[in-house]
Scaffold this motif. Structure first.
Motif, short mmCIF file in Angstrom:
data_model
loop_
_atom_site.label_atom_id
_atom_site.label_comp_id
_atom_site.label_asym_id
_atom_site.label_seq_id
_atom_site.Cartn_x
_atom_site.Cartn_y
_atom_site.Cartn_z
N PRO A 7 40.33 46.40 50.90
CA PRO A 7 38.91 46.56 51.23
C PRO A 7 37.98 46.59 50.02
CG PRO A 7 40.25 48.05 52.54
CD PRO A 7 41.17 47.40 51.55
N ASP A 8 38.38 47.24 48.93
CA ASP A 8 37.49 47.30 47.77
C ASP A 8 37.33 45.93 47.10
OD1 ASP A 8 40.16 47.48 46.90
OD2 ASP A 8 39.64 48.68 45.14
N ARG A 11 34.94 44.03 49.36
CA ARG A 11 33.55 44.47 49.14
C ARG A 11 33.00 43.86 47.86
NH1 ARG A 11 35.48 49.11 51.13
NH2 ARG A 11 35.83 50.03 49.08
N PHE A 12 33.83 43.84 46.82
CA PHE A 12 33.40 43.25 45.55
C PHE A 12 33.00 41.79 45.74
CE2 PHE A 12 34.36 40.91 41.64
CZ PHE A 12 33.58 41.60 40.74
N ASP A 82 35.19 49.55 35.19
CA ASP A 82 35.47 49.38 36.62
C ASP A 82 35.27 47.92 37.05
OD1 ASP A 82 36.13 52.05 36.89
OD2 ASP A 82 34.19 52.61 37.77
N MET A 86 38.08 45.38 38.45
CA MET A 86 37.91 44.70 39.73
C MET A 86 38.08 43.19 39.58
SD MET A 86 37.69 45.19 42.91
CE MET A 86 37.31 46.93 42.96
#
Length: 126
Positions: A7-8, A11-12, A82, A86
């Motif tokens: 999910p992250d 979202r990115f 971060d 990502m």
């Protein structure tokens, strides 16, 4: 969202990647983080025109993933650790799950186009 994409990471992609060209560009520059790239070089590597490449690179700068020098060359330099992490994760999932990642990028573009078409239709009916 495809289940193989965390999910992250999804979202990115939805928040920061507007096209496959942007995705490929950030991964290209990431592969040589100490290299400054001219727009023409990136365009040649991505098989797109220099004219269409410039907004791709500018968009990545606006997202905090690249920096641009006074000489109008670009370099991979995420604003935060971060963001760097990502993009590393995105690179991994793109390598392992090319189709689901590509589908997510394309779905985002389709959603924008459909929204534009709906807005145009509404304004023409008034």
């Amino acid at each position: 969202m495809e289940s193989v994409i965390p999910p992250d990471v999804g979202r990115f992609i939805l928040e920061r990647i507007d096209s496959i060209a942007q995705l490929e560009a950030v991964l290209l520059l990431r592969s040589s983080p100490d290299t400054w790239w001219a727009c023409k070089q990136v365009a040649e590597r991505l098989y797109i025109t220099e004219e269409s490449c410039r907004p791709v690179l500018e968009g990545l700068c606006a997202q905090g993933l690249l920096v641009k020098s006074k000489q109008a060359v670009y370099r991979y330099r995420p604003e935060t650790g971060d963001l760097r992490e990502m993009v590393d994760r995105l690179a991994y999932y793109y390598t392992k799950h090319l189709v689901p990642v590509s589908n997510l990028v394309h779905a985002k573009a389709r959603t924008r186009i459909e929204g534009f078409a709906r807005a145009f239709k509404l304004s023409s009916e008034e």
